[in-house]
Design an enzyme around this catalytic site. Structure first.
Site, PDB file in Angstrom:
ATOM      1  CB  SER A  32      21.625  47.228  48.079  1.00  0.00           C
ATOM      2  OG  SER A  32      20.853  47.543  49.218  1.00  0.00           O
TER       3      SER A  32
ATOM      4  CG  ASN B  77      24.497  48.289  60.826  1.00  0.00           C
ATOM      5  OD1 ASN B  77      24.143  48.638  59.699  1.00  0.00           O
ATOM      6  ND2 ASN B  77      25.226  49.061  61.627  1.00  0.00           N
TER       7      ASN B  77
ATOM      8  CB  THR C 145      50.076   9.357  36.543  1.00  0.00           C
ATOM      9  OG1 THR C 145      51.052   8.639  35.792  1.00  0.00           O
ATOM     10  CG2 THR C 145      49.461   8.415  37.574  1.00  0.00           C
ATOM     11  CG  HIS C 146      52.618  12.574  34.532  1.00  0.00           C
ATOM     12  ND1 HIS C 146      53.310  13.626  35.076  1.00  0.00           N
ATOM     13  CD2 HIS C 146      52.870  11.509  35.342  1.00  0.00           C
ATOM     14  CE1 HIS C 146      53.974  13.214  36.158  1.00  0.00           C
ATOM     15  NE2 HIS C 146      53.711  11.935  36.337  1.00  0.00           N
TER      16      HIS C 146
ATOM     17  CB  SER D  61      29.330  22.058  14.389  1.00  0.00           C
ATOM     18  OG  SER D  61      29.751  23.007  13.430  1.00  0.00           O
TER      19      SER D  61
ATOM     20  CE  LYS E 225      33.579  20.014  16.350  1.00  0.00           C
ATOM     21  NZ  LYS E 225      34.154  21.307  16.687  1.00  0.00           N
TER      22      LYS E 225
ATOM     23  CG  ASN F  47      30.749  21.032  19.280  1.00  0.00           C
ATOM     24  OD1 ASN F  47      31.649  20.292  18.898  1.00  0.00           O
ATOM     25  ND2 ASN F  47      30.251  22.009  18.534  1.00  0.00           N
TER      26      ASN F  47
ATOM     27  CD  GLU G  89      33.140  22.913  24.952  1.00  0.00           C
ATOM     28  OE1 GLU G  89      34.040  23.508  24.366  1.00  0.00           O
ATOM     29  OE2 GLU G  89      32.083  22.558  24.399  1.00  0.00           O
TER      30      GLU G  89
ATOM     31  CE1 TYR H  14      26.598  46.744  56.612  1.00  0.00           C
ATOM     32  CE2 TYR H  14      26.686  49.151  56.697  1.00  0.00           C
ATOM     33  CZ  TYR H  14      26.362  47.985  56.025  1.00  0.00           C
ATOM     34  OH  TYR H  14      25.802  48.045  54.783  1.00  0.00           O
TER      35      TYR H  14
ATOM     36  CD  GLN I 288      24.297  48.465  49.625  1.00  0.00           C
ATOM     37  OE1 GLN I 288      23.628  48.807  50.596  1.00  0.00           O
ATOM     38  NE2 GLN I 288      24.467  49.255  48.592  1.00  0.00           N
TER      39      GLN I 288
ATOM     40  CE  LYS J 209      22.835  42.414  51.373  1.00  0.00           C
ATOM     41  NZ  LYS J 209      24.049  43.256  51.490  1.00  0.00           N
TER      42      LYS J 209
HETATM   43  N1  ARG Z   1      21.759  47.702  52.298  1.00  0.00           N
HETATM   44  C1  ARG Z   1      22.668  47.539  53.389  1.00  0.00           C
HETATM   45  C2  ARG Z   1      23.592  46.357  53.119  1.00  0.00           C
HETATM   46  O1  ARG Z   1      23.298  45.583  52.293  1.00  0.00           O
HETATM   47  C3  ARG Z   1      21.903  47.316  54.665  1.00  0.00           C
HETATM   48  C4  ARG Z   1      22.613  47.785  55.876  1.00  0.00           C
HETATM   49  C5  ARG Z   1      22.708  49.248  55.894  1.00  0.00           C
HETATM   50  N2  ARG Z   1      23.239  49.726  57.125  1.00  0.00           N
HETATM   51  C6  ARG Z   1      23.721  50.951  57.232  1.00  0.00           C
HETATM   52  N3  ARG Z   1      24.188  51.305  58.377  1.00  0.00           N
HETATM   53  N4  ARG Z   1      23.727  51.798  56.249  1.00  0.00           N
HETATM   54  O2  ARG Z   1      24.613  46.215  53.735  1.00  0.00           O
END
Ligand code: ARG
Length: 467
Positions: free
Chosen positions: A33, A120, A165-166, A287, A293, A295, A300, A327, A332, A335
């Site tokens: 990660s 964890n 409205t609408h 454009s 134009k 835009n 958007e 956990y 993971q 994130k």
């Molecule tokens: N990289 C892990 C995560 O983002 C960290 C925690 C890992 N814990 C484990 N028991 N493997 O969740």
């Protein structure tokens, strides 16, 4: 296979492309990660410093080791910030990258840092700190957007526009009142942000792997050092919980939904057909083929970012759904969704704040549109109730006939003659023309929260007093 080259070829075929070296490469790719969680480096280092300081205070590690650890972590922080740090995918994540570097820098004392904690609770801490800080930024950004709207509302408290409205012309309102509708929406978003910050203001560190620890740690001390109100109360929940991330994403989704409604209105208002506003060059593009134009690209894209942010919420809800306590590595995947949504939301709020501040409001176009479409029909019906004593249902019917007559003559209600109106209902007098103008219509709507300029100014003052 006797010949080496054909063996390489067959394993290539089996694992393909960048996984040519087989299971190890696949495992590293799916497991690591570091590519995204390096974003958490500052929180990780801060958390480790607080943890080491607490361990020393409690006599679990020596003051000497603590000093080495803190000093080493400081060095790592500067290395990362200067770009000198080499992240390794083999070391999986930010936690192990930092710890491995610490061992290189200070030797065996580094091994004492992980006493009474686990990755964890470490990841739960780092990520929670990050989300909390992001929410603090979101709160500021929403405050700036609200301030931009308050200024435009004040400037246009008397500017009449059609209310819809609408998306059909309904009754005249003021542009100030319409702006204040967005102040209410973004104000609610901001209070959701504030509640969420309070909600997640509990420190996870010290929950360890899931069961707590036998070492005499002081979780209140680390909570305080890291700016949390208190430690979390259940170690199993602490390492299983990603509500704080889900809460961030749901708040982001609701705010993005509000932004997308505004974006859509900006797109509509800036068409030549409406012409209610003109966007600044900074927030529009020409454009490449049609020279006439202009835009509304920024609007958007704000409208589209909502799809991304909502997608992140659904993705993480789906990841968390059905996960047994405590956990699991599934978590993971939390994130990237949050990082992506946070970036999109920040950008969308900033772009919208800029557009609201810069756009030219074309009061003449708004007023012209406000008077068309028989927008004061309700005012005529109300007048018949008030001045001629008709029950509202009868007044509604009489007004319907007046609208039909105006339509037939191809004019507005205010352009009908008194004789025309009296042919529909004898009780109508000259005084009715006072309520048929759009200005009279909006000025009459003085109920609390209504569109009358005086009322809108009261709401502006209320919001100015509560930043
Ligand atoms: N990289 C892990 C995560 O983002 C960290 C925690 C890992 N814990 C484990 N028991 N493997 O969740």
């Amino acid at each position: 296979m006797a010949d080496g080259s054909s063996e390489t070829k067959s394993s290539n075929q089996m694992w393909g492309g960048r996984f040519a070296s087989g299971p190890d490469a696949i495992m590293e790719e799916i497991n690591a990660s570091i590519g995204f969680d390096k974003k958490l480096y500052a929180q990780d280092i801060r958390g480790s410093m607080a943890h080491a300081t607490m361990l020393a205070h409690q006599g679990i590690i020596s003051a000497e080791d603590k000093d080495k650890i803190v000093h080493g972590l400081d060095t790592i922080l500067s290395e990362i910030e200067s770009g000198a740090f080499e992240f390794s995918r083999r070391l999986e994540d930010i936690h192990m990258n930092v710890e491995a570097r610490l061992a290189t820098l200070i030797g065996s004392a580094a091994g004492r840092l992980h006493t009474a904690r686990s990755r964890n609770d470490q990841v739960a801490l780092d990520f929670r700190l990050w989300v909390k800080e992001e929410l603090q930024k979101t709160e500021k950004a929403l405050t700036a957007l609200i301030a931009a709207f308050l200024d435009r509302a004040e400037e246009h408290a008397d500017t009449v526009m059609p209310g819809f409205t609408h998306l059909q012309t309904a009754q005249p309102v003021t542009f100030g009142h319409h702006c204040m509708a967005y102040v209410e929406m973004f104000g609610r978003d901001r209070s959701r942000v504030r509640h969420a910050i309070e909600h997640m203001d509990e420190s996870p560190i010290g929950a360890a792997a899931l069961a707590g620890t036998g070492f005499p740690i002081d979780r209140h001390m680390t909570a305080k050092a890291l700016g949390f109100r208190e430690p979390t109360r259940n170690s199993i929940d602490t390492v299983s919980d990603r509500d704080f991330a889900l809460e961030f994403l749901s708040i982001a989704s609701i705010a993005a939904t509000h932004l997308s409604r505004l974006a859509e209105e900006i797109v509509i208002w800036s068409t030549p057909q409406f012409g209610f506003i003109r966007l600044s060059d900074a927030f529009s593009t020409g454009s490449s083929i049609m020279p006439q134009k202009k835009n509304p690209d920024a609007a958007e894209l704000v409208r589209a970012k909502t799809g991304r942010i909502n997608g992140s919420l659904i993705a993480l809800l789906t990841v968390m759904k059905g996960l047994p306590l405590a956990y699991s590595k599934d978590m993971q995947e939390d994130k990237e969704q949050v990082f992506d949504a946070a970036e999109s939301l920040e950008l969308a709020i900033a772009a919208m704040t800029g557009m609201v501040r810069d756009m030219t409001v074309r009061a003449d176009r708004m007023k012209a549109a406000a008077g068309s479409g028989y927008s004061t029909a309700t005012d005529l019906a109300d007048w018949l109730v008030r001045e001629a004593g008709l029950p509202f249902r009868d007044a509604h019917h009489v007004t319907g006939r007046a609208v039909a007559l105006a339509e037939q003559k191809g004019c507005d209600l205010a352009d009908l003659s008194l004789a025309d109106l009296q042919s529909i209902h004898a009780a109508i007098t000259e005084k009715v023309f006072d309520v048929l103008t759009v200005e009279a219509s909006v000025a009459s709507r003085t109920s609390f929260g209504g569109t009358a300029p005086a009322e809108v100014r009261k709401q502006i003052a209320w919001w100015r007093g509560r930043n």
